[in-house]
Design an enzyme around this catalytic site. Structure first.
Site, PDB file in Angstrom:
ATOM      1  N   SER A   1       0.813  -1.224   0.000  1.00  0.00           N
ATOM      2  CA  SER A   1       0.000   0.000   0.000  1.00  0.00           C
ATOM      3  C   SER A   1       0.844   1.270   0.000  1.00  0.00           C
ATOM      4  O   SER A   1       0.372   2.335   0.386  1.00  0.00           O
ATOM      5  CB  SER A   1      -0.928  -0.001   1.218  1.00  0.00           C
ATOM      6  OG  SER A   1      -0.177  -0.068   2.427  1.00  0.00           O
TER       7      SER A   1
ATOM      8  N   CYS B   1      12.472  -0.228 -13.043  1.00  0.00           N
ATOM      9  CA  CYS B   1      12.072   1.027 -13.690  1.00  0.00           C
ATOM     10  C   CYS B   1      12.978   1.318 -14.889  1.00  0.00           C
ATOM     11  O   CYS B   1      12.507   1.627 -15.991  1.00  0.00           O
ATOM     12  CB  CYS B   1      12.149   2.178 -12.693  1.00  0.00           C
ATOM     13  SG  CYS B   1      11.224   1.895 -11.165  1.00  0.00           S
TER      14      CYS B   1
ATOM     15  N   SER C   1      12.338  10.756  -5.867  1.00  0.00           N
ATOM     16  CA  SER C   1      11.568   9.610  -6.351  1.00  0.00           C
ATOM     17  C   SER C   1      12.206   8.282  -5.959  1.00  0.00           C
ATOM     18  O   SER C   1      11.686   7.220  -6.303  1.00  0.00           O
ATOM     19  CB  SER C   1      11.414   9.670  -7.874  1.00  0.00           C
ATOM     20  OG  SER C   1      12.648   9.398  -8.520  1.00  0.00           O
TER      21      SER C   1
ATOM     22  N   PRO D   1      13.540   4.317   0.194  1.00  0.00           N
ATOM     23  CA  PRO D   1      14.553   3.510   0.894  1.00  0.00           C
ATOM     24  C   PRO D   1      14.867   2.207   0.176  1.00  0.00           C
ATOM     25  O   PRO D   1      16.028   1.794   0.107  1.00  0.00           O
ATOM     26  CB  PRO D   1      13.908   3.248   2.263  1.00  0.00           C
ATOM     27  CG  PRO D   1      12.887   4.319   2.433  1.00  0.00           C
ATOM     28  CD  PRO D   1      12.402   4.664   1.064  1.00  0.00           C
ATOM     29  N   GLY D   2      13.836   1.553  -0.377  1.00  0.00           N
ATOM     30  CA  GLY D   2      14.066   0.287  -1.068  1.00  0.00           C
ATOM     31  C   GLY D   2      14.943   0.457  -2.287  1.00  0.00           C
ATOM     32  O   GLY D   2      15.854  -0.340  -2.527  1.00  0.00           O
TER      33      GLY D   2
ATOM     34  N   GLN E   1      18.589   1.172  -1.106  1.00  0.00           N
ATOM     35  CA  GLN E   1      19.250   0.008  -0.519  1.00  0.00           C
ATOM     36  C   GLN E   1      19.586  -1.048  -1.565  1.00  0.00           C
ATOM     37  O   GLN E   1      20.547  -1.800  -1.410  1.00  0.00           O
ATOM     38  CB  GLN E   1      18.357  -0.607   0.560  1.00  0.00           C
ATOM     39  CG  GLN E   1      18.192   0.270   1.799  1.00  0.00           C
ATOM     40  CD  GLN E   1      17.090  -0.223   2.717  1.00  0.00           C
ATOM     41  OE1 GLN E   1      16.576  -1.332   2.547  1.00  0.00           O
ATOM     42  NE2 GLN E   1      16.707   0.601   3.677  1.00  0.00           N
TER      43      GLN E   1
END
Length: 292
Positions: free
Chosen positions: A11, A126, A157, A160-161, A164
């Site tokens: 979400s 992406c 944009s 954190p993911g 990392q």
């Protein structure tokens, strides 16, 4: 007309942007959104839009009386790796926007037709969605011995993911550039740009080719850009140059602004590609059903 029922697992920004895109879909109906944070803005927005929203995770989703036809996984590689066998056992098609790579790499404009019956489809990254189509187009007409891409995204944009797992995403994109686009060898570089105001996503594709026919390469690239623009209207060609056996293509991706800012074209292109995959699969299934 009946539509495929969809669940969004995750979400956050990606999941919420997916929801707004799916709400416009002719073939896919977003019915469920699942997260783990009861205070999630995404879950609140989903409930406002009439979705059945829950913070109780995949267990809750799979306990529904009416299961979805397709699930969009917008969580993490670890979460999807654990959930993927459960989706498959339940007969739910999974479209994976994480690095898990349980299923084949899929780029709608390039190879979706090869994986129409796959139970699990991975959306690469992406950068992959932005650049693989161009390298594939070049390779088809000019035989690319090497491909290299540089993807630059706005710092705002990159969550954190992304930060990392930047190296992991780059390695994965490099593999997909070879496997899906067809270059003999390939490399991907990702750059997070802190510029203010935030810049749009920019991508550069370099290819070393064996058959440097400039006219054929330009036609192939223009045709591919038009194909991607069918589901990513903000996908724009900025430059194409053929200098001997070296091809350079520069692109810009502006997001649709459904939920994310327009500068977050990197996130917009992967959600738009995921929705395109679902639309094609759903349309195919719904056309075939009456004949059964």
């Amino acid at each position: 007309m009946s539509r495929w029922k969809a669940a969004i697992v995750g979400s956050g920004n990606i999941g919420t942007d997916l929801m707004y895109k799916l709400l416009r879909s002719e073939h896919v109906d977003p019915v469920y959104m699942v997260g783990i944070d009861p205070a999630s803005e995404g879950l609140a927005r989903a409930a406002q839009e009439g979705l059945d929203a829950s913070a109780e995770g995949v267990d809750w989703l799979l306990s529904r009386r009416e299961l979805p036809d397709v699930v969009f996984e917008a969580t993490s590689a670890k979460v999807h790796a654990a959930a993927a066998p459960r989706y498959a056992a339940a007969g739910i098609t999974a479209i994976d926007l994480t690095p898990a790579s349980v299923g084949p790499y899929v780029v709608p404009a390039v190879n979706l037709h090869e994986h129409l019956d796959a139970p699990n489809l991975n959306m690469v990254s992406c950068a992959g969605q932005a650049t693989i189509p161009i390298l594939a187009a070049i390779n088809r007409v000019a035989d690319a011995s090497y491909g290299e891409i540089v993807a630059a995204i706005a710092s705002h944009s990159a969550g954190p993911g992304t930060r990392q797992n930047l190296s992991e995403f780059s390695e994965k994109t490099g593999r997909a550039l070879a496997q899906v686009a067809g270059a003999d060898r390939a490399k991907a570089i990702s750059v997070i740009n802190p510029a203010e105001p935030p810049m749009n996503m920019r991508d550069t594709v370099y290819a070393k080719v064996r058959n440097p026919d400039a006219d054929a390469i330009e036609r192939a690239v223009l045709d591919m850009v038009a194909e991607v623009q069918r589901y990513v209207p903000g996908y724009t060609l900025r430059l194409i140059d053929v200098d001997g056996d070296l091809v350079t293509v520069m692109l810009e991706v502006v997001g649709a602004g459904d939920f994310l800012p327009t500068y977050a074209g990197n996130l917009d292109i992967i959600t738009a590609a995921a929705v395109q995959v679902a639309d094609v699969l759903a349309q195919r299934t719904l056309v075939e059903e009456p004949a059964r």
